[in-house]
Motif scaffolding. Sequence first.
Motif, mmCIF file in Angstrom:
data_model
loop_
_atom_site.group_PDB
_atom_site.id
_atom_site.type_symbol
_atom_site.label_atom_id
_atom_site.label_comp_id
_atom_site.label_asym_id
_atom_site.label_seq_id
_atom_site.Cartn_x
_atom_site.Cartn_y
_atom_site.Cartn_z
ATOM 1 N N ASP A 1 44.149 -23.840 -84.210
ATOM 2 C CA ASP A 1 45.426 -24.545 -84.285
ATOM 3 C C ASP A 1 46.480 -23.920 -83.372
ATOM 4 N N TYR A 2 47.337 -24.809 -82.832
ATOM 5 C CA TYR A 2 48.435 -24.410 -81.949
ATOM 6 C C TYR A 2 49.696 -25.137 -82.402
ATOM 7 N N ILE A 3 50.782 -24.400 -82.568
ATOM 8 C CA ILE A 3 52.062 -25.034 -82.865
ATOM 9 C C ILE A 3 52.664 -25.487 -81.540
ATOM 10 N N VAL A 4 52.864 -26.801 -81.410
ATOM 11 C CA VAL A 4 53.344 -27.342 -80.140
ATOM 12 C C VAL A 4 54.732 -27.964 -80.253
ATOM 13 N N GLY A 5 55.270 -28.051 -81.473
ATOM 14 C CA GLY A 5 56.599 -28.625 -81.609
ATOM 15 C C GLY A 5 57.140 -28.469 -83.011
ATOM 16 N N LEU A 6 58.438 -28.670 -83.142
ATOM 17 C CA LEU A 6 59.137 -28.596 -84.418
ATOM 18 C C LEU A 6 59.815 -29.929 -84.680
ATOM 19 N N VAL A 7 59.781 -30.370 -85.925
ATOM 20 C CA VAL A 7 60.391 -31.645 -86.286
ATOM 21 C C VAL A 7 61.315 -31.418 -87.470
ATOM 22 N N GLY A 8 62.545 -31.895 -87.378
ATOM 23 C CA GLY A 8 63.471 -31.740 -88.488
ATOM 24 C C GLY A 8 64.899 -31.841 -88.013
ATOM 25 N N ALA A 9 65.811 -31.841 -88.968
ATOM 26 C CA ALA A 9 67.227 -32.004 -88.628
ATOM 27 C C ALA A 9 67.709 -30.888 -87.710
ATOM 28 N N GLY A 10 67.270 -29.651 -88.002
ATOM 29 C CA GLY A 10 67.710 -28.530 -87.176
ATOM 30 C C GLY A 10 66.963 -28.439 -85.868
ATOM 31 N N ALA A 11 65.751 -29.031 -85.838
ATOM 32 C CA ALA A 11 64.937 -28.935 -84.634
ATOM 33 C C ALA A 11 65.089 -30.151 -83.742
ATOM 34 N N ASN A 12 65.512 -31.282 -84.334
ATOM 35 C CA ASN A 12 65.735 -32.515 -83.575
ATOM 36 C C ASN A 12 64.506 -32.953 -82.791
ATOM 37 N N ASP A 13 63.335 -32.788 -83.423
ATOM 38 C CA ASP A 13 62.080 -33.213 -82.810
ATOM 39 C C ASP A 13 61.925 -32.652 -81.398
ATOM 40 N N GLN A 14 62.337 -31.420 -81.221
ATOM 41 C CA GLN A 14 62.322 -30.813 -79.898
ATOM 42 C C GLN A 14 60.956 -30.254 -79.557
ATOM 43 N N GLY A 15 60.687 -30.126 -78.265
ATOM 44 C CA GLY A 15 59.493 -29.433 -77.841
ATOM 45 C C GLY A 15 59.611 -27.969 -78.218
ATOM 46 N N LEU A 16 58.500 -27.285 -78.274
ATOM 47 C CA LEU A 16 58.501 -25.914 -78.762
ATOM 48 C C LEU A 16 59.164 -24.972 -77.776
ATOM 49 N N GLU A 17 60.135 -24.240 -78.255
ATOM 50 C CA GLU A 17 60.749 -23.151 -77.510
ATOM 51 C C GLU A 17 60.554 -21.894 -78.345
ATOM 52 N N PRO A 18 59.734 -20.940 -77.879
ATOM 53 C CA PRO A 18 59.423 -19.761 -78.688
ATOM 54 C C PRO A 18 60.648 -19.040 -79.226
ATOM 55 N N ASP A 19 61.717 -18.976 -78.420
ATOM 56 C CA ASP A 19 62.916 -18.280 -78.873
ATOM 57 C C ASP A 19 63.584 -18.996 -80.044
ATOM 58 N N ASN A 20 63.314 -20.290 -80.158
ATOM 59 C CA ASN A 20 63.944 -21.067 -81.224
ATOM 60 C C ASN A 20 63.162 -21.036 -82.533
ATOM 61 N N LEU A 21 61.883 -20.687 -82.471
ATOM 62 C CA LEU A 21 61.047 -20.799 -83.666
ATOM 63 C C LEU A 21 61.577 -19.959 -84.816
ATOM 64 N N GLY A 22 61.846 -18.676 -84.550
ATOM 65 C CA GLY A 22 62.339 -17.807 -85.613
ATOM 66 C C GLY A 22 63.655 -18.291 -86.184
ATOM 67 N N ARG A 23 64.538 -18.758 -85.312
ATOM 68 C CA ARG A 23 65.841 -19.246 -85.768
ATOM 69 C C ARG A 23 65.693 -20.473 -86.657
ATOM 70 N N VAL A 24 64.844 -21.413 -86.229
ATOM 71 C CA VAL A 24 64.657 -22.634 -87.009
ATOM 72 C C VAL A 24 63.998 -22.329 -88.349
ATOM 73 N N VAL A 25 62.993 -21.458 -88.342
ATOM 74 C CA VAL A 25 62.307 -21.105 -89.587
ATOM 75 C C VAL A 25 63.278 -20.451 -90.562
ATOM 76 N N GLU A 26 64.139 -19.570 -90.055
ATOM 77 C CA GLU A 26 65.150 -18.940 -90.907
ATOM 78 C C GLU A 26 66.066 -19.993 -91.529
ATOM 79 N N GLN A 27 66.458 -20.983 -90.735
ATOM 80 C CA GLN A 27 67.342 -22.034 -91.233
ATOM 81 C C GLN A 27 66.681 -22.862 -92.329
ATOM 82 N N TYR A 28 65.354 -22.947 -92.276
ATOM 83 C CA TYR A 28 64.633 -23.796 -93.220
ATOM 84 C C TYR A 28 64.032 -23.008 -94.389
ATOM 85 N N GLU A 29 64.435 -21.766 -94.574
ATOM 86 C CA GLU A 29 63.910 -21.014 -95.716
ATOM 87 C C GLU A 29 64.230 -21.762 -97.011
#
Length: 203
Positions: free
Chosen positions: A36-64
């Motif tokens: 498996d490969y994470i290729v994107g994030l979907v959600g209000a904070g992610a706005n269905d954006q393409g994957l940006e590694p620097d954003n992953l930790g920030r988005v995950v923190e927001q969705y705790e």
Amino acid sequence: MGAGQSSSSHLPTALHVLRVSPGSPAALAHIEPFFDYIVGLVGAGANDQGLEPDNLGRVVEQYEGRTLSLRVYSAKTKSNRLVSLTPSRAWALAHAQNTNQPKDPNAQPSLLGLSLRLCDPTHALENVWHILEVMEGSPAESAGLVPYGDWIVGWSGGVLSAESDFYDLVEAHVDKPLRVYVYSYDFEYVLLFHSRGRSDVRN
């Protein structure tokens, strides 16, 4: 044993799943290591954006504590799927208590339970080793490797990125325990093998 190649259709840079911790949000969502490969994030904070590694930790923190959806590509099925999970630290704290692991007061428990690496999925699993023969009385036989039905896809230290890596790895572990991840055709699982046999079935 023989080296084999696996390829996927062209995808943008992705985060390759190397490990999934038992009992974690990722495990409960059936995310599969190595394939498996994470290729994107979907959600209000992610706005269905393409994957940006620097954003992953920030988005995950927001969705705790809230549902987060990930776009995941499977190299096994060569298809994309949407995976919903809830980032949480509770599973890690419970796991540490159950296993009596020493606590590091400065350590932050993982919210997803994933070990990831940035990669190009087109080439990430080019080097896998198809088991063609298992010699009687060998460590491979003791570990339960199955000819033609098993493929070595990585080891406890990560993936094997070059054809010579596996042979170098074996040489470095002569008379030492070696833990490798094996895809089993019979079980459709990735299993962890070591000198004592199969363990830790991951699905």
